[in-house]
Motif scaffolding. Sequence first.
Motif, short mmCIF file in Angstrom:
data_model
loop_
_atom_site.label_atom_id
_atom_site.label_comp_id
_atom_site.label_asym_id
_atom_site.label_seq_id
_atom_site.Cartn_x
_atom_site.Cartn_y
_atom_site.Cartn_z
N ALA A 1 75.54 21.36 15.63
CA ALA A 1 75.03 22.72 15.88
C ALA A 1 75.82 23.76 15.09
O ALA A 1 75.30 24.82 14.75
CB ALA A 1 75.07 23.04 17.37
N VAL B 1 68.76 20.26 15.90
CA VAL B 1 69.79 20.00 16.90
C VAL B 1 69.18 19.32 18.13
O VAL B 1 69.78 18.40 18.71
CB VAL B 1 70.50 21.30 17.32
CG1 VAL B 1 71.52 21.04 18.43
CG2 VAL B 1 71.19 21.94 16.12
N ARG C 1 80.39 16.20 21.66
CA ARG C 1 81.04 16.95 20.57
C ARG C 1 80.31 16.74 19.24
O ARG C 1 80.32 17.61 18.38
CB ARG C 1 82.51 16.55 20.45
CG ARG C 1 83.35 17.01 21.62
CD ARG C 1 84.84 16.84 21.35
NE ARG C 1 85.26 17.62 20.20
CZ ARG C 1 85.43 18.94 20.21
NH1 ARG C 1 85.21 19.64 21.31
NH2 ARG C 1 85.80 19.58 19.12
N ALA D 1 77.58 23.73 22.46
CA ALA D 1 76.64 23.38 21.39
C ALA D 1 75.42 24.30 21.41
O ALA D 1 74.92 24.71 20.36
CB ALA D 1 76.21 21.92 21.53
N GLU E 1 84.48 25.65 25.15
CA GLU E 1 84.55 24.39 24.38
C GLU E 1 85.35 23.33 25.11
O GLU E 1 85.02 22.15 25.07
CB GLU E 1 85.15 24.64 23.00
CG GLU E 1 85.13 23.40 22.12
CD GLU E 1 85.79 23.62 20.77
OE1 GLU E 1 85.68 22.72 19.92
OE2 GLU E 1 86.40 24.68 20.57
N ARG F 1 70.28 15.83 19.78
CA ARG F 1 70.65 15.79 21.20
C ARG F 1 69.87 14.68 21.92
O ARG F 1 70.42 13.99 22.78
CB ARG F 1 70.37 17.14 21.86
CG ARG F 1 70.85 17.20 23.31
CD ARG F 1 70.55 18.54 23.96
NE ARG F 1 71.47 19.58 23.50
CZ ARG F 1 71.16 20.57 22.70
NH1 ARG F 1 69.93 20.69 22.25
NH2 ARG F 1 72.06 21.47 22.34
N GLN G 1 73.89 26.62 18.44
CA GLN G 1 72.48 26.50 18.09
C GLN G 1 71.81 27.88 18.13
O GLN G 1 71.02 28.23 17.25
CB GLN G 1 71.80 25.54 19.07
CG GLN G 1 70.36 25.20 18.70
CD GLN G 1 69.78 24.16 19.63
OE1 GLN G 1 70.45 23.65 20.53
NE2 GLN G 1 68.52 23.84 19.43
N ALA H 1 77.71 19.28 19.27
CA ALA H 1 78.32 20.60 19.04
C ALA H 1 78.64 20.81 17.57
O ALA H 1 78.35 21.88 17.00
CB ALA H 1 79.58 20.75 19.89
#
Length: 272
Positions: free
Chosen positions: A185, A240, A179, A101, A93, A244, A105, A182
Amino acid sequence: MQPQNQLRKNHALGLIFGLFALVTAGQVSANGAIGDHVNDLKAHLGQYSEEVNWLVGKYDGVVNTYETKGKKGTDTQQLIDFWEEVDFHSAIETNYVPVYANIWQGIYGVKQAIEAGKPVAEVRAEQDKLNSAFWQALGAVKLAAQFQEKGLLAKVQTTEAEPTTMPATLDDIKHRLDRVVAKYAEKLPEAATSIVHDTYLHRFEGVEGALIEQDAALVEDLEKDFNVTLPQALDGKTSVDEVRKVVESMQVKLDKAKSLLVEAEKNRKDVF
């Protein structure tokens, strides 16, 4: 064929470019306690490898349980608990948010497939995607450890450092948008939306004036993205991947904005 070797070939360039982006943009600390290990990655690579193998085995166990006992006999909450239990969680992270992320997912891909009672073959397909994300993440952390050892990565701070220049602010905005993906997700759309609003108010508005002088239409486009397009995508119903795509489109525009500001500063210095 070992997953590690396959992913090294398929993702090496992506990992390198992603990590070099972090070198120039700076790092943002993870939520909650992250542990001193993130600032000594090399010493913990063995531990991280063990944890990834442990995770792969644990998730395989959950899917095996689903295969034999069905969804009523399977505790899908374990899928989240296992991931949050390991130190590797914060190692990836704090070093490569896009793959972080992808892991979330993948976790929810397996979780939702089980809860929907999908055929085992479909659950296994989601599990394969998750395993690939784990191995890719391990590769990213190993590369980060090399950069860290050479002094090319800033020490991870528990409090966020304020960027001191407008180009650095735009880099920080791009990282914050990673983020957002993320958090979405992780099935935390409200937290993702909060990051968007906070980033707009405390980052983008600080460079808005200078950008308007260079490209007013670009500023108007990004304002719409921050206040309409991205918040609407974070409604909890959008995939997601779709979120993205919105973020990646914004990041391309932010790169253009950064180039404009850098060039404007260069021209200003040339004049004086």
